[in-house]
Design an enzyme around this catalytic site. Structure first.
Site, PDB file in Angstrom:
ATOM      1  N   TYR A   1      21.688  -4.955  -3.593  1.00  0.00           N
ATOM      2  CA  TYR A   1      20.583  -5.820  -3.151  1.00  0.00           C
ATOM      3  C   TYR A   1      21.044  -7.271  -3.223  1.00  0.00           C
ATOM      4  O   TYR A   1      21.326  -7.788  -4.301  1.00  0.00           O
ATOM      5  CB  TYR A   1      19.375  -5.589  -4.058  1.00  0.00           C
ATOM      6  CG  TYR A   1      18.072  -6.172  -3.582  1.00  0.00           C
ATOM      7  CD1 TYR A   1      17.056  -5.339  -3.122  1.00  0.00           C
ATOM      8  CD2 TYR A   1      17.833  -7.542  -3.608  1.00  0.00           C
ATOM      9  CE1 TYR A   1      15.839  -5.860  -2.700  1.00  0.00           C
ATOM     10  CE2 TYR A   1      16.629  -8.070  -3.182  1.00  0.00           C
ATOM     11  CZ  TYR A   1      15.638  -7.226  -2.734  1.00  0.00           C
ATOM     12  OH  TYR A   1      14.434  -7.745  -2.310  1.00  0.00           O
TER      13      TYR A   1
ATOM     14  N   ARG B   1       9.913   3.995   3.793  1.00  0.00           N
ATOM     15  CA  ARG B   1      10.765   4.787   2.894  1.00  0.00           C
ATOM     16  C   ARG B   1      11.106   3.949   1.661  1.00  0.00           C
ATOM     17  O   ARG B   1      12.260   3.666   1.336  1.00  0.00           O
ATOM     18  CB  ARG B   1      12.036   5.266   3.603  1.00  0.00           C
ATOM     19  CG  ARG B   1      12.835   6.309   2.815  1.00  0.00           C
ATOM     20  CD  ARG B   1      14.043   6.805   3.596  1.00  0.00           C
ATOM     21  NE  ARG B   1      13.667   7.664   4.683  1.00  0.00           N
ATOM     22  CZ  ARG B   1      13.512   8.999   4.598  1.00  0.00           C
ATOM     23  NH1 ARG B   1      13.716   9.610   3.451  1.00  0.00           N
ATOM     24  NH2 ARG B   1      13.156   9.697   5.647  1.00  0.00           N
ATOM     25  N   GLY B   2      10.071   3.576   0.940  1.00  0.00           N
ATOM     26  CA  GLY B   2      10.202   2.638  -0.162  1.00  0.00           C
ATOM     27  C   GLY B   2      10.838   3.227  -1.411  1.00  0.00           C
ATOM     28  O   GLY B   2      11.012   4.439  -1.555  1.00  0.00           O
TER      29      GLY B   2
ATOM     30  N   GLU C   1       7.540   4.240  10.054  1.00  0.00           N
ATOM     31  CA  GLU C   1       6.994   2.905  10.317  1.00  0.00           C
ATOM     32  C   GLU C   1       5.910   2.875  11.387  1.00  0.00           C
ATOM     33  O   GLU C   1       5.800   1.920  12.155  1.00  0.00           O
ATOM     34  CB  GLU C   1       8.134   1.940  10.666  1.00  0.00           C
ATOM     35  CG  GLU C   1       9.190   1.901   9.577  1.00  0.00           C
ATOM     36  CD  GLU C   1      10.218   0.798   9.772  1.00  0.00           C
ATOM     37  OE1 GLU C   1       9.874  -0.251  10.341  1.00  0.00           O
ATOM     38  OE2 GLU C   1      11.361   0.990   9.334  1.00  0.00           O
TER      39      GLU C   1
ATOM     40  N   THR D   1       0.818  -1.207   0.000  1.00  0.00           N
ATOM     41  CA  THR D   1       0.000   0.000   0.000  1.00  0.00           C
ATOM     42  C   THR D   1       0.856   1.262   0.000  1.00  0.00           C
ATOM     43  O   THR D   1       2.031   1.238   0.366  1.00  0.00           O
ATOM     44  CB  THR D   1      -0.900   0.043   1.246  1.00  0.00           C
ATOM     45  OG1 THR D   1      -0.070   0.106   2.421  1.00  0.00           O
ATOM     46  CG2 THR D   1      -1.802  -1.186   1.332  1.00  0.00           C
TER      47      THR D   1
END
Length: 613
Positions: A498, A242-243, A291, A234
């Protein structure tokens, strides 16, 4: 509009895995082949798991490891802590269907979706489920819920799509006396306003990724935020963690997209001003990445993008990850910023091809003819080659110009263009990694990810050091395993690294190895000026390093900000920050208690939590 916006999403998706019920990578026992969610066989995946992960010789068969049934898992739920006066007052301001005290609602709101979460829920290792699930319909509902929670000292844990992978939605198990409620935001999925002239839109933050773009597309717009969790996460979750999305090079990270927001805190509502640029202290920055520790974000104003005229995604091969990295860094310095630029190291490249269902592309990569061309004509070491996926979006003139510049740089470094097929395949499969993780988990393997953001000076050194630390942990434990890395999200000064890692699972002690991997990797990343996470959030997984990362003064400032907005510590305790000091507690006693109440080194480790309760 997606039906999930008018029904409760948690009743339609898996409680013990990723995605909708029934959608998964299946195993065809007769053919001994994994079958992708698209129905196509993954012909090279088992060979990869045998050769690259387990590194075994001879015959290899995977074994299913079924978890508990839903009914069995529900039986493992501890009894709820219900504060009846709170529930009674809540029933006076919300409708009956907004207050869920049933076992299934509680079961589906305990965990996020990382390996540790799913490993535990599949085995019924449930320490602290929420005592109730509350489903607000709008901002005003959130205000009523928070006011009553503050009045009755009830803990509030925000829950978006439940896709978090750092423990951000799991109730704190040290909350043994207070009632804990999970606030499922997914009924709040409406676009409230759009300003096509300024390029902004107002959304309720429970809106899912696909529903954002479906509502915007009617006006010729999109948001441009495209994380791996896009289908199930969402807007509120993106803000909270903090996407960052796959197209961040062009459209920005979530903090670049949020212009204003409404936040319901225990002491009142904070509404940040909407303008073209903040002045003074930017309040938005105080809540992005928080968060739910400071309050509940309910609505947000986001910048929106015109739907692109052209989209072009393509694949390239480089002789090594280091060469590919130098090429993309050169592009960055020259101001060449494709929408997407993902560089896979040699290990991640092998996984990318092994997990593909594109038989033509995979056959080409593994063919003798191709290998001979790479080795003889190009003079490359096949075991070192690096796959790169780049994407361009915009007008035809913009994309052609940008691609022309990029091709010049890539060819100067000896790269080979594979055409649009790898790019299109990546576009189709970019949300699939969690399904691969679930398949591994269901067949005696464990798999997970972690990431960091580093300066360019440190990136390659950090990449090497993290992979070395992983190999050392595995060797110390007498295990074989695999780790790969890709880099994406390029900035002027640095980029994201990543890491994905996979190993064979033997028993519950493997979770201890998993924690060793994460601890060792975190130390290495911090030594190379990496941060704790690029876009996954802090949750409880990274709390042990928050003081080291922010410094004592910085952490103290954040904790005082929380204290001002959340004096009773009811907002998602145990996440983002250590436990707050108690009155008359000495600093030494505070530190000892904070260490006891750290969730990172206890969740899922047999006896570890009970020893500290």
């Amino acid at each position: 509009m997606d039906k999930r916006m008018i029904t409760d999403a948690f009743e339609e998706i898996k409680w013990n895995g990723w995605g909708d019920t029934g959608v998964c990578i299946k195993y065809d026992e007769a053919r001994q082949l994994p079958i992708h969610t698209n129905g196509k066989p993954m012909k090279h995946l088992l060979k990869f798991m045998k050769d690259d992960v387990l590194k075994v010789k001879g015959e290899f068969k995977i074994k299913p490891t079924p978890g508990l049934t839903k009914e069995e898992a529900i039986k493992r739920l501890p009894p709820p802590v219900v504060k009846q006066p709170f529930v009674d007052e809540l029933r006076q301001v919300l409708s009956k269907d907004q207050i869920r005290l049933d076992a299934y609602a509680r079961l589906t709101h305990i965990f996020g979706k990382n390996y540790r979460d799913l490993w535990r829920v599949r085995r019924g290792m449930i320490d602290r489920p929420p005592d109730a699930v509350i489903l607000p319909n709008n901002h005003d509902d959130c205000v009523k819920i928070m006011e009553l929670a503050q009045k009755h000292n009830v803990v509030v844990v925000p829950f978006g799509g439940g896709t978090n992978v750092t423990g951000g939605v799991e109730p704190n198990p040290f909350e043994t006396r207070r009632m804990v409620i999970s606030i499922d935001m997914r009924r709040m999925g409406r676009m409230l306003h759009i300003d096509t002239e300024s390029g902004t839109a107002v959304f309720e933050v429970g809106v899912l990724g696909p529903d954002i773009d479906e509502q915007l597309s009617r006006y010729g717009f999109m948001m441009g935020h495209d994380p791996d969790s896009y289908a199930y996460s969402t807007l509120g979750g993106w803000i909270a963690a903090r996407g960052s999305g796959a197209m961040s090079n062009k459209y920005g990270d979530i903090e670049n997209m949020i212009l204003a927001m409404r936040v319901v805190t225990p002491v009142g509502v904070v509404e940040t001003p909407l303008t073209s640029r903040p002045c003074g202290v930017d309040l938005n920055a105080m809540f992005v990445g928080s968060e739910g520790a400071f309050g509940l974000v309910t609505e947000a104003v986001v910048k929106i993008e015109r739907l692109p005229e052209v989209k072009r995604y393509e694949g390239w091969l480089f002789p090594s990850f280091e060469v590919a990295f130098t090429a993309f860094h050169t592009c960055t310095r020259k101001g060449i910023h494709p929408c997407t630029m993902r560089l896979y190291d040699e290990d991640d490249t092998r996984l990318s091809f092994a997990a593909s269902t594109d038989s033509g592309l995979v056959s080409t990569f593994f063919s003798k003819c191709f290998k001979k061309y790479i080795a003889t004509v190009k003079g490359w070491n096949l075991s070192k080659i690096s796959l790169v996926v780049v994407g361009f979006e915009g007008t035809k003139a913009q994309t052609n110009c940008q691609r022309s510049e990029l091709v010049g740089v890539f060819q100067a470094f000896g790269a080979t263009c594979l055409g649009t097929k790898p790019g299109n395949t990546w576009q189709e499969k970019k949300y699939d990694l969690p399904y691969l993780r679930d398949f591994a988990l269901a067949h005696n393997f464990w798999a997970d990810v972690f990431e960091t953001s580093v300066l360019y000076t440190d990136a390659i050194h950090c990449w090497r050091a993290v992979k070395k630390s992983f190999a050392e942990v595995m060797a110390e434990n007498g295990k074989n395993a695999w780790i790969g890395c890709h880099t994406a999200h390029q900035y002027r000064f640095g980029c994201c690294l990543y890491f994905t890692f996979i190993g064979g699972q033997a028993d519950e002690n493997d979770l201890k190895i998993f924690l060793q991997v994460k601890k060792r990797a975190m130390e290495v990343m911090l030594q190379h000026r990496g941060n704790l996470t690029h876009h996954h959030g802090i949750g409880y997984e990274h709390v042990p390093w928050m003081k080291r990362y922010n410094g004592e003064g910085g952490l103290d400032a954040i904790m005082k900000f929380k204290k001002a907005l959340d004096p009773k510590n009811i907002c998602n305790p145990g996440k983002l920050l250590p436990s707050p000091p108690s009155e008359k507690e000495t600093p030494k006693a505070t530190q000892a208690r904070q260490n006891r109440e750290m969730m990172f080194d206890k969740m899922g480790i047999p006896g570890a939590l009970q020893a500290h309760l």
